[in-house]
Write an enzyme that holds these catalytic residues in place. Structure first.
Site, PDB file in Angstrom:
ATOM      1  N   HIS A  65     -21.724  -8.821  15.060  1.00  0.00           N
ATOM      2  CA  HIS A  65     -21.645  -8.043  16.294  1.00  0.00           C
ATOM      3  C   HIS A  65     -21.972  -8.898  17.517  1.00  0.00           C
ATOM      4  CE1 HIS A  65     -22.589  -4.324  13.611  1.00  0.00           C
ATOM      5  NE2 HIS A  65     -21.293  -4.522  13.711  1.00  0.00           N
ATOM      6  N   HIS A  66     -21.855 -10.226  17.393  1.00  0.00           N
ATOM      7  CA  HIS A  66     -22.177 -11.085  18.543  1.00  0.00           C
ATOM      8  C   HIS A  66     -21.185 -10.852  19.672  1.00  0.00           C
ATOM      9  CE1 HIS A  66     -18.942 -13.544  16.859  1.00  0.00           C
ATOM     10  NE2 HIS A  66     -18.916 -14.238  17.985  1.00  0.00           N
ATOM     11  N   LYS A  71     -13.081  -7.412  14.431  1.00  0.00           N
ATOM     12  CA  LYS A  71     -11.633  -7.509  14.187  1.00  0.00           C
ATOM     13  C   LYS A  71     -11.381  -8.015  12.783  1.00  0.00           C
ATOM     14  CE  LYS A  71      -7.438  -7.319  15.944  1.00  0.00           C
ATOM     15  NZ  LYS A  71      -6.974  -6.704  14.697  1.00  0.00           N
ATOM     16  N   LYS A  95     -13.263 -17.675  12.312  1.00  0.00           N
ATOM     17  CA  LYS A  95     -11.885 -17.896  12.767  1.00  0.00           C
ATOM     18  C   LYS A  95     -11.738 -17.512  14.238  1.00  0.00           C
ATOM     19  CE  LYS A  95      -8.823 -16.785   9.745  1.00  0.00           C
ATOM     20  NZ  LYS A  95      -7.888 -16.064   8.857  1.00  0.00           N
ATOM     21  N   LYS A 107     -13.530  -6.856   8.095  1.00  0.00           N
ATOM     22  CA  LYS A 107     -12.461  -6.775   7.086  1.00  0.00           C
ATOM     23  C   LYS A 107     -12.560  -5.435   6.392  1.00  0.00           C
ATOM     24  CE  LYS A 107      -9.103  -9.503   5.747  1.00  0.00           C
ATOM     25  NZ  LYS A 107      -8.314 -10.347   6.661  1.00  0.00           N
ATOM     26  N   THR A 195       1.468 -15.757  12.262  1.00  0.00           N
ATOM     27  CA  THR A 195       0.643 -16.606  11.402  1.00  0.00           C
ATOM     28  C   THR A 195       1.405 -17.852  10.976  1.00  0.00           C
ATOM     29  OG1 THR A 195      -0.488 -14.610  10.601  1.00  0.00           O
ATOM     30  CG2 THR A 195      -0.853 -16.639   9.376  1.00  0.00           C
ATOM     31  N   ASN A 234       5.786 -13.617   4.212  1.00  0.00           N
ATOM     32  CA  ASN A 234       5.935 -13.677   5.670  1.00  0.00           C
ATOM     33  C   ASN A 234       5.427 -15.000   6.246  1.00  0.00           C
ATOM     34  OD1 ASN A 234       6.402 -12.651   8.350  1.00  0.00           O
ATOM     35  ND2 ASN A 234       4.218 -12.275   8.509  1.00  0.00           N
TER      36      ASN A 234
END
Length: 472
Positions: A65-66, A71, A95, A107, A195, A234
């Site tokens: 939570h920094h 995400k 990341k 996640k 990606t 993908n």
């Protein structure tokens, strides 16, 4: 999973963290806070499937939570477990820090095989999962923003969005509660290929660094470099496509059901067309079928891009890897033992936590688009085109020369959404690569890019915690 991995996925991430932590300035307590998963939500909920009721197991982990929101993707897989979700959430924190995206890592996962359910049943499961997240405030544009991952895509994200909006009516920034949506539902152009394109941009920039290429005995640039890609999903397909278009030679493509090799190179689009027609990449015209698909990893090449599963390169096959550059497009394709072996051989291993950050980078752009409520390029595109045409016409009048119609269109073109997304992604990957590399160059004790990437991430997260003032 390779037999040399005696520890679980999360322990593997922590092991890499601890290796890098010794090269940072932070005291033990701060490092423990950076490493810890802040919140783990394990859910079990009932869903009617046909004539029976199934109890579905699901997770959402907020690692850090920094920075808010958190995400991270949501995967649908029978292999989902708390350890895996925690590890992937931790990797998301690091990341995001490396590529300077202002999110904490998260996640999610639902422990199902999506192939076993009809679209209607999957929709019920996804909507119920979303409702559980809303209940506990584990989703929202300023709290936690999911995205697609293994087994999910635009369809699932649109179900999540609709469920969220129905439970939070009138929330003006509600469309920012999830990314990876269809463009018609607030998604951003360029997200699908992001990606794979990020993998290409990162490796292309590395190949342009003369000192690094000299150490490997390679010429700078991509032209003529032999590339092997494992995985034609993908990410792998788009990476292979961009390398082929840049003049590299894609000599081998590997899938779960086989591998094909052609030293003269192959067009990934032609291979994809062949797979769509026959159901497999095997027997592609002009290519040789390899006896085992894993044999493709050990073929002679300059760049190897594992873009499929975890732990495909381990202590047993790492000594046979001939590639001089290994670009981790998948999450965790190398075991720690393989990492050590390849670095000792002098190869450059470009770590997943940097190289496959293209997806979260473009997700960030989508989130910003949702908060600003305007499509990228809408305000400036026409102005830029008119100005470019005016400048070109003035130059033509002064010189008395005319450019071709094709050149006129190219020069006049104003940037639209996809142009700006590609440009932003390219800048992000280039800047992050040089930031990580600078850490390696300036610290003689750091000999591999993964450790340098962790140091980069730890320093940024540590600085954020320090600035928050939570360590009196």
């Amino acid at each position: 999973m390779s037999q040399d991995q005696h520890y679980n996925f999360f322990e593997s991430v922590e092991r890499s963290f601890d290796k890098a932590a010794q090269f940072t300035k932070w005291e033990k307590g701060i490092l423990e806070q950076i490493k810890a998963c802040n919140a783990v939500y394990r859910i079990k909920f009932p869903v009617r499937v046909g004539d029976t009721i199934e109890v579905i197991e699901a997770y959402r982990v907020q690692h850090s939570h920094h920075k808010l929101p958190c995400k991270g993707g949501i995967r649908f897989s029978e292999e989902v477990n708390q350890d895996e979700v925690m590890a992937l959430a931790a990797l998301m924190t690091y990341k995001c820090a490396i590529v300077n995206v202002p999110f904490g890592g998260a996640k999610g996962g639902i422990k199902i095989n999506p192939r076993n359910y009809s679209p209607f049943q999957l929709e019920n499961i996804t909507r119920r999962y979303t409702a559980e997240l809303v209940k506990k405030n584990f989703i929202g544009p300023g709290v936690d923003v999911p995205a697609p991952d293994y087994g999910t895509g635009e369809r699932e994200m649109s179900w999540i969005l609709d469920t969220y909006m129905s439970l939070r009516p009138g929330e003006i920034d509600g469309y920012g509660c999830v990314t990876g949506k269809p463009v018609s539902q607030g998604g951003v152009r360029g997200r699908k290929e992001a990606t794979g394109m990020g993998v290409f941009y990162g490796l292309r920039e590395l190949c342009n660094i003369k000192e690094d290429m000299k150490k490997l005995g390679l010429e700078p640039g991509l032209e003529g470099k032999r590339v092997i890609v494992q995985g034609m999903g993908n990410v792998g397909y788009h990476a292979a496509k961009y390398f082929h278009e840049a003049g590299a030679i894609v000599v081998c493509l590997i899938e779960w059901d086989g591998a094909i090799y052609n030293e003269k190179g192959m067009d990934p689009d032609a291979v994809l067309k062949h797979r769509n027609e026959t159901g497999s990449i095997v027997n592609f015209p002009g290519a040789t079928n390899l006896k085992k698909n894993t044999d493709g990893l050990e073929m002679d090449c300059d760049i190897l891009i594992p873009a499929a599963l975890e732990s495909v390169i381990h202590k047993d096959n790492a000594p046979n890897i001939k590639a001089k550059i290994i670009g981790e497009a998948a999450n965790g394709p190398l075991t720690p033992e393989a990492d050590v072996i390849l670095n000792k051989k002098g190869a450059i291993v470009v770590p997943d936590m940097f190289l496959n950050a293209g997806g979260v980078t473009v997700s960030y752009f989508e989130w910003l688009k949702n908060l600003s409520h305007v499509r990228y390029g809408r305000l400036g595109k026409r102005f830029d085109e008119n100005m470019n045409i005016h400048i070109l016409s003035t130059i033509e009048d002064l010189t008395g020369k005319k450019v071709s119609e094709q050149e006129r269109k190219f020069i006049a073109h104003g940037a639209d959404e996809v142009d700006l997304v590609y440009s932003g992604l390219e800048e992000t990957m280039h800047a992050a690569l040089h930031e990580v590399r600078e850490i390696m160059v300036t610290n003689s004790k750091i000999h591999d890019m993964r450790t340098a990437a962790y140091v980069c991430a730890i320093d940024k997260v540590g600085a954020a915690y320090e600035q928050l003032g939570i360590f009196p």
